[in-house]
Design a protein around this motif. Sequence first.
Motif, PDB file in Angstrom:
ATOM      1  N   MET A   1      24.669  32.258  29.027  1.00  0.00           N
ATOM      2  CA  MET A   1      24.039  32.162  30.343  1.00  0.00           C
ATOM      3  C   MET A   1      23.963  33.539  30.995  1.00  0.00           C
ATOM      4  O   MET A   1      24.767  34.421  30.710  1.00  0.00           O
ATOM      5  CB  MET A   1      24.847  31.207  31.233  1.00  0.00           C
ATOM      6  N   ALA A   2      23.010  33.716  31.870  1.00  0.00           N
ATOM      7  CA  ALA A   2      22.826  34.992  32.543  1.00  0.00           C
ATOM      8  C   ALA A   2      23.874  35.170  33.636  1.00  0.00           C
ATOM      9  O   ALA A   2      24.300  34.215  34.283  1.00  0.00           O
ATOM     10  CB  ALA A   2      21.431  35.059  33.153  1.00  0.00           C
ATOM     11  N   ILE A   3      24.270  36.424  33.847  1.00  0.00           N
ATOM     12  CA  ILE A   3      25.217  36.743  34.900  1.00  0.00           C
ATOM     13  C   ILE A   3      24.551  36.570  36.265  1.00  0.00           C
ATOM     14  O   ILE A   3      23.439  37.036  36.498  1.00  0.00           O
ATOM     15  CB  ILE A   3      25.730  38.190  34.750  1.00  0.00           C
ATOM     16  N   ARG A   4      25.241  35.873  37.161  1.00  0.00           N
ATOM     17  CA  ARG A   4      24.775  35.717  38.542  1.00  0.00           C
ATOM     18  C   ARG A   4      25.689  36.414  39.541  1.00  0.00           C
ATOM     19  O   ARG A   4      25.247  36.838  40.608  1.00  0.00           O
ATOM     20  CB  ARG A   4      24.725  34.222  38.909  1.00  0.00           C
ATOM     21  N   VAL A   5      26.981  36.488  39.195  1.00  0.00           N
ATOM     22  CA  VAL A   5      27.990  36.975  40.134  1.00  0.00           C
ATOM     23  C   VAL A   5      28.838  38.048  39.457  1.00  0.00           C
ATOM     24  O   VAL A   5      29.323  37.849  38.339  1.00  0.00           O
ATOM     25  CB  VAL A   5      28.911  35.829  40.607  1.00  0.00           C
ATOM     26  N   CYS A   6      29.027  39.175  40.132  1.00  0.00           N
ATOM     27  CA  CYS A   6      29.896  40.242  39.640  1.00  0.00           C
ATOM     28  C   CYS A   6      31.125  40.314  40.540  1.00  0.00           C
ATOM     29  O   CYS A   6      30.993  40.542  41.756  1.00  0.00           O
ATOM     30  CB  CYS A   6      29.165  41.579  39.631  1.00  0.00           C
ATOM     31  N   VAL A   7      32.277  40.116  39.951  1.00  0.00           N
ATOM     32  CA  VAL A   7      33.525  40.009  40.708  1.00  0.00           C
ATOM     33  C   VAL A   7      34.470  41.113  40.273  1.00  0.00           C
ATOM     34  O   VAL A   7      34.636  41.366  39.068  1.00  0.00           O
ATOM     35  CB  VAL A   7      34.170  38.627  40.496  1.00  0.00           C
ATOM     36  N   PHE A   8      35.120  41.729  41.246  1.00  0.00           N
ATOM     37  CA  PHE A   8      35.974  42.886  40.980  1.00  0.00           C
ATOM     38  C   PHE A   8      37.389  42.664  41.513  1.00  0.00           C
ATOM     39  O   PHE A   8      37.579  42.200  42.646  1.00  0.00           O
ATOM     40  CB  PHE A   8      35.399  44.136  41.657  1.00  0.00           C
ATOM     41  N   ASP A   9      38.356  43.015  40.695  1.00  0.00           N
ATOM     42  CA  ASP A   9      39.701  43.222  41.214  1.00  0.00           C
ATOM     43  C   ASP A   9      39.628  44.378  42.216  1.00  0.00           C
ATOM     44  O   ASP A   9      38.721  45.217  42.143  1.00  0.00           O
ATOM     45  CB  ASP A   9      40.644  43.556  40.060  1.00  0.00           C
ATOM     46  N   ALA A  10      40.580  44.449  43.130  1.00  0.00           N
ATOM     47  CA  ALA A  10      40.538  45.484  44.171  1.00  0.00           C
ATOM     48  C   ALA A  10      41.356  46.720  43.807  1.00  0.00           C
ATOM     49  O   ALA A  10      40.807  47.813  43.579  1.00  0.00           O
ATOM     50  CB  ALA A  10      41.030  44.903  45.503  1.00  0.00           C
ATOM     51  N   TYR A  11      42.672  46.554  43.717  1.00  0.00           N
ATOM     52  CA  TYR A  11      43.580  47.703  43.621  1.00  0.00           C
ATOM     53  C   TYR A  11      43.650  48.239  42.195  1.00  0.00           C
ATOM     54  O   TYR A  11      44.046  47.541  41.274  1.00  0.00           O
ATOM     55  CB  TYR A  11      44.962  47.308  44.139  1.00  0.00           C
ATOM     56  N   GLY A  12      43.223  49.485  42.052  1.00  0.00           N
ATOM     57  CA  GLY A  12      43.150  50.110  40.735  1.00  0.00           C
ATOM     58  C   GLY A  12      41.794  49.964  40.083  1.00  0.00           C
ATOM     59  O   GLY A  12      41.490  50.668  39.124  1.00  0.00           O
ATOM     60  N   THR A  13      40.976  49.051  40.601  1.00  0.00           N
ATOM     61  CA  THR A  13      39.639  48.821  40.068  1.00  0.00           C
ATOM     62  C   THR A  13      38.583  49.432  40.985  1.00  0.00           C
ATOM     63  O   THR A  13      37.841  50.330  40.588  1.00  0.00           O
ATOM     64  CB  THR A  13      39.390  47.322  39.856  1.00  0.00           C
ATOM     65  N   LEU A  14      38.534  48.939  42.218  1.00  0.00           N
ATOM     66  CA  LEU A  14      37.645  49.541  43.218  1.00  0.00           C
ATOM     67  C   LEU A  14      38.356  50.635  44.014  1.00  0.00           C
ATOM     68  O   LEU A  14      37.758  51.657  44.346  1.00  0.00           O
ATOM     69  CB  LEU A  14      37.134  48.477  44.185  1.00  0.00           C
ATOM     70  N   PHE A  15      39.634  50.400  44.334  1.00  0.00           N
ATOM     71  CA  PHE A  15      40.390  51.308  45.195  1.00  0.00           C
ATOM     72  C   PHE A  15      41.440  52.065  44.391  1.00  0.00           C
ATOM     73  O   PHE A  15      42.145  51.477  43.560  1.00  0.00           O
ATOM     74  CB  PHE A  15      41.073  50.536  46.324  1.00  0.00           C
ATOM     75  N   ASP A  16      41.571  53.342  44.683  1.00  0.00           N
ATOM     76  CA  ASP A  16      42.496  54.233  43.967  1.00  0.00           C
ATOM     77  C   ASP A  16      43.904  54.034  44.512  1.00  0.00           C
ATOM     78  O   ASP A  16      44.242  54.509  45.598  1.00  0.00           O
ATOM     79  CB  ASP A  16      42.042  55.682  44.157  1.00  0.00           C
ATOM     80  N   VAL A  17      44.757  53.347  43.764  1.00  0.00           N
ATOM     81  CA  VAL A  17      46.099  53.035  44.254  1.00  0.00           C
ATOM     82  C   VAL A  17      47.007  54.262  44.310  1.00  0.00           C
ATOM     83  O   VAL A  17      48.068  54.221  44.924  1.00  0.00           O
ATOM     84  CB  VAL A  17      46.768  51.939  43.398  1.00  0.00           C
TER      85      VAL A  17
END
Length: 226
Positions: A1-17
């Motif tokens: 199936m095609a991707i509809r939603v992109c989900v991210f962990d926050a700490y260490g993934t989006l934000f520099d811990v």
Amino acid sequence: MAIRVCVFDAYGTLFDVSAAARDAAAEPGREAFAAHWPEISALWRQKQLEYTWLRAIAGQHIDFWTVTQDGLDYALEAVGLDDVALRTRLLELYHQLSAYPEVPQMLATLKENGYQTAILSNGEPGMLDAAVRSAGIGPMLDAVLSVQDVGIFKPHDRVYTMVTERFACTPDDVLFVSSNGWDAAGAVGFGFQTVWVNRAGLPMDRLWAKPAHTLTDLTTIPELAS
């Protein structure tokens, strides 16, 4: 199936811990801390995560901000630093963590391409809201989901279910991105299409599932989602 939603962990993934300790070490008068900040930062993160796993196993859930403080207290004591002002400053900076450089453009591209985007994090809502505001990425997110709503930390399946319930989708519709190998394994086991962001060049964890993709940063996430 095609991707509809992109989900991210926050700490260490989006934000520099590491940003809180690194920024504090650069401030005047922090020479004693500056000599140990990489060790303290690594131990702080290690204990923060270990305490979530142990609390989940024992059924002793508390909010992630308390866990974050407990991890910092352990790390400071481990290197022999008893400095109330330093502790206060580090916690203040943790609410203002910077996003990794590629994050804003990556999220903007996903939105331009029609994807829904979200954070799924152990973080409690207050600290997540502060980090999102500080990084200026709020307009690029459709949801910020916190485990506080289900009362257990990752990688429990109840956490990943929050995504399918919020977006009325199936696991196959989701591209899940995390810098934590154990989180990526949990997401794969749940059925998400998963990316492990291995910024540090670490070996892959020997767990029950492996991510479909491994990247060194988030730049090519829009290409993977397409």
